[in-house]
Design a protein around this motif. Structure first.
Motif, mmCIF file in Angstrom:
data_model
loop_
_atom_site.group_PDB
_atom_site.id
_atom_site.type_symbol
_atom_site.label_atom_id
_atom_site.label_comp_id
_atom_site.label_asym_id
_atom_site.label_seq_id
_atom_site.Cartn_x
_atom_site.Cartn_y
_atom_site.Cartn_z
ATOM 1 N N ARG A 410 0.848 -1.184 0.000
ATOM 2 C CA ARG A 410 0.000 0.000 0.000
ATOM 3 C C ARG A 410 0.889 1.242 0.000
ATOM 4 O O ARG A 410 2.081 1.172 0.248
ATOM 5 C CB ARG A 410 -0.911 0.019 1.240
ATOM 6 C CG ARG A 410 -1.894 -1.136 1.320
ATOM 7 C CD ARG A 410 -2.953 -1.058 0.219
ATOM 8 N NE ARG A 410 -3.945 -2.119 0.331
ATOM 9 C CZ ARG A 410 -3.827 -3.318 -0.244
ATOM 10 N NH1 ARG A 410 -2.739 -3.591 -0.964
ATOM 11 N NH2 ARG A 410 -4.762 -4.225 -0.102
ATOM 12 N N GLY A 411 0.291 2.384 -0.262
ATOM 13 C CA GLY A 411 1.058 3.628 -0.219
ATOM 14 C C GLY A 411 1.856 3.833 -1.494
ATOM 15 O O GLY A 411 1.343 3.689 -2.601
ATOM 16 N N THR A 412 3.136 4.168 -1.352
ATOM 17 C CA THR A 412 3.999 4.418 -2.502
ATOM 18 C C THR A 412 4.303 3.101 -3.201
ATOM 19 O O THR A 412 4.836 2.171 -2.599
ATOM 20 C CB THR A 412 5.307 5.092 -2.051
ATOM 21 O OG1 THR A 412 4.986 6.299 -1.353
ATOM 22 C CG2 THR A 412 6.182 5.425 -3.246
ATOM 23 N N LEU A 413 3.966 3.026 -4.483
ATOM 24 C CA LEU A 413 4.137 1.796 -5.246
ATOM 25 C C LEU A 413 5.261 1.958 -6.265
ATOM 26 O O LEU A 413 5.622 3.084 -6.636
ATOM 27 C CB LEU A 413 2.835 1.435 -5.962
ATOM 28 C CG LEU A 413 1.645 1.106 -5.057
ATOM 29 C CD1 LEU A 413 0.386 0.881 -5.880
ATOM 30 C CD2 LEU A 413 1.945 -0.125 -4.194
ATOM 31 N N PRO A 414 5.844 0.857 -6.728
ATOM 32 C CA PRO A 414 6.900 0.948 -7.739
ATOM 33 C C PRO A 414 6.447 1.782 -8.940
ATOM 34 O O PRO A 414 5.341 1.611 -9.454
ATOM 35 C CB PRO A 414 7.141 -0.514 -8.119
ATOM 36 C CG PRO A 414 6.831 -1.268 -6.861
ATOM 37 C CD PRO A 414 5.653 -0.543 -6.269
ATOM 38 N N GLY A 415 7.319 2.689 -9.345
ATOM 39 C CA GLY A 415 6.997 3.632 -10.405
ATOM 40 C C GLY A 415 6.625 5.002 -9.887
ATOM 41 O O GLY A 415 6.686 5.988 -10.627
#
Length: 629
Positions: A410-415
């Motif tokens: 959750r939160g900041t995802l790859p990319g």
């Protein structure tokens, strides 16, 4: 420019901000760069003036951010007016942990001079003025470049050629390529004036002011008492006549007089602008790579052009350096092409909406804009549609290089971009996340204990050897491990904001995007292979291609606006009034009679100009220039 027969590692065509940023990024990685510029000096005039928070991060990583911030004027928001009534006041996000303002103003010519000074201090960069490219040939291993110089025609040979020569790119023309997309009809005169004024640093827009009826006027304050004034001209106007300096002075004087100005001012520079949303299909063509306006154009509204170009430059610099150093296959450059064209699409998605408000190109959008402006004076919720949607960092969710996250992430995802963050170092001193992670690959290890620390340290050391000379820095965040030679941050809010779980490792790319979230530190051994091939491992969950964080109520209003505008344009001109009447009957049948009667009364009243005057007086905002009338 060096011996004509020696293959140069990289030649950059165009010494604007994007080209110089590419050169600085490559030189930072030990690669020699030759920059060719057809002009004999930096540009003149403000041109692009708004630098985003993310672009300031780029500038700091490339070594000229401090000089920019010493001069630039930070700002947080702005105001829009319909005639004299304020219809929206917006503020961009600014939290205690943010290291920099969301936006700063500095003229492009001043920014370019700062970058030139930085380049002249770098022995790995050669900057050649009055060097115009007249032809090139790519044989698959070397690019031969014909250059017209003050000493005559020269031929350079380069391993790679980067085209950053702007919207009228000569390199694009020589390559036989063209931008595809949309060009908008609205034309703006843009001007710099020297005007000592104590008005605040904010974006100000007037729709349908008496000084430019039916059109718009924008004003931005810059350093050194320079103000940028943009005003839309009538589509039927003679452009050559409108660009005469006497005519420009007359138009600006009318607006300043309307604002109650009694301070002398001078016209310093002027130009003409039209909005475009156009791009190349592919930014990489053999050994010739396009970036910035040479690769894509976005409308000026939302200030995405230069900011997107600086993102191009930083991403290209670290990827091209990896290819040149044989740490990656040329396939990595396809990740650049895919990511940055996707970024253009993201920017256009927002900028196109702003452009339809600023320069509505059809009668449907003209009609709905006036309706929105009138409604916003009494119903603030409609002001969302006027919001300029200022530039923000783009994502790389669909890149073949971006790892997929596990289903629990959750939160900041790859990319996603990983923003800079104010933190306190282990010695108690104030610092920032970007300072601690450095300018290369950053490894953020969350909630590690001593046993886990040994595994992540070993993986980080192996990765650092494989990625060298690109630096790799391990940073511990929270947890109980006792670090040896690695910085540590204790900041629960940072971990919560990023959505990181204890035991996870975030792999942050040199350009600040999140490459991967690893739940097993031994997966660090796959990172260098992924970069070498330009391909992420399979498995996991890809982040949404177009994440929409717009609140549902605002999204609903946006859908109404776009749908109604398109519907007005679809019907026969003679039936527009009839269509709207039928629509009112259909919608009225869906709501209680009293609500329909109330809405009908408001619609009638807000169509009266004296009603707008009373709304303006009730707001007690004063005159649109900030002074009491």
């Amino acid at each position: 420019m060096g011996p004509d027969t020696d293959p140069l590692p990289v030649v950059v065509v165009g010494a604007g901000p994007v080209g110089m940023a590419v050169a600085l990024g490559l030189a930072q990685r030990g690669i020699r760069v030759t920059v060719l510029e057809a002009a004999d000096t930096v540009s003149f005039g403000s041109r692009a003036i708004c630098i985003s928070r993310h672009s300031l991060e780029v500038a700091h990583r490339l070594g000229f951010g401090e000089a920019v911030e010493e001069t630039a004027l930070p700002w947080l928001g702005g105001r829009s007016y319909f005639r004299e009534a304020e219809v929206i006041s917006f503020r961009m996000p600014m939290a205690e942990h943010d290291v920099r303002a969301p936006m700063v103003n500095i003229g492009q010519s001043e920014l370019e001079q700062i970058m030139v000074d930085r380049i002249l201090a770098d022995p790995l960069v050669t900057l050649a003025w009055r060097a115009e490219v007249v032809g090139f040939h790519d044989d698959g291993s070397v690019v031969e470049v014909g250059v017209s110089t003050v000493e005559g025609l020269r031929t350079l040979r380069a391993r790679w050629l980067v085209a950053t020569d702007g919207g009228r790119s000569r390199m694009r023309e020589l390559a036989g390529l063209s931008l595809e997309g949309t060009s908008y009809e609205g034309r703006y005169v843009i001007a710099d004036i020297h005007w000592p004024s104590d008005l605040p640093v904010e974006r100000r827009v007037w729709f349908d002011p008496p000084t430019n009826p039916g059109s718009t006027v924008l004003m931005h304050r810059q350093p050194h008492d320079i103000w940028r004034v943009d005003y839309q001209i009538d589509p039927r106007a003679d452009v050559d006549a409108e660009l005469q300096e006497d005519r420009i002075r007359e138009q600006i004087a009318q607006h300043l007089d309307w604002l109650g100005n009694d301070v002398p001012w001078t016209l310093e520079w002027h130009g003409l602008y039209m909005a475009h949303a156009r791009a190349l299909d592919d930014f990489v063509h053999g050994r010739v790579i396009f970036a910035g306006d040479a690769a894509h154009l976005v409308p000026i509204f939302g200030v995405r052009g230069l900011n997107s170009g600086l993102e191009d430059a930083e991403t290209l610099a670290w990827m091209l350096a990896a290819v040149i150093d044989d740490r990656a296959e040329p396939a990595l450059l396809q990740a650049y092409a895919v990511e940055r064209r996707s970024a253009w699409e993201q920017n256009v998605s927002n900028a196109a909406k702003s452009t339809r408000i600023m320069t509505p190109g059809t009668q449907g959008y003209v009609d709905t804009r006036e309706a929105i402006l009138r409604l916003s004076a009494a119903y603030p919720a409609f002001g969302f549609l006027i919001n300029p949607r200022q530039s923000s960092a783009t994502h790389a969710h669909t890149s073949m290089l971006t790892w997929h996250a596990d289903t629990q992430a959750r939160g900041t995802l790859p990319g996603d971009p990983v923003p800079d963050w104010r933190v306190v170092g282990e010695d108690g001193s104030a610092t920032t996340l970007n300072v601690l992670r450095g300018n290369g690959f950053g490894l953020l290890a969350f909630g590690f204990d001593d046993s886990m620390y040994a595994a992540v340290t070993a993986g980080a050391e192996r990765l650092a050897k494989e990625l060298a000379p690109e630096p790799t820095q391990l940073v511990l965040v929270n947890g109980t491990a006792t670090p040896i030679g690695h910085p540590m941050i204790v900041d629960e809010q940072l971990q919560w904001a990023l959505g990181a779980r204890d035991g996870e490792v975030f792999v942050v790319r040199p350009d600040g995007l999140l490459l991967a979230r690893l739940v097993d530190p031994t997966d660090l051994d796959q990172v260098s292979d992924s970069i070498r091939s330009g391909q992420a491992p399979e498995g996991g969950r890809m982040a949404p291609e177009w994440p929409d964080t717009t609140p549902p109520a605002d999204r609903h209003l946006e859908h109404l606006w776009l749908s109604l505008s398109d519907a007005i344009d679809r019907v026969d001109q003679q039936d527009r009034e009839g269509m709207l009447t039928r629509l009112a009957f259909l919608l009225g049948s869906l709501v209680p009679v009293n609500r329909f009667a109330s809405a009908l009364g408001s619609a009638v009243e807000l169509g009266k100009d004296d009603r707008l005057d009373s709304v303006h007086a009730a707001t007690e905002q004063g005159y649109p220039g900030g002074e009491a009338r």
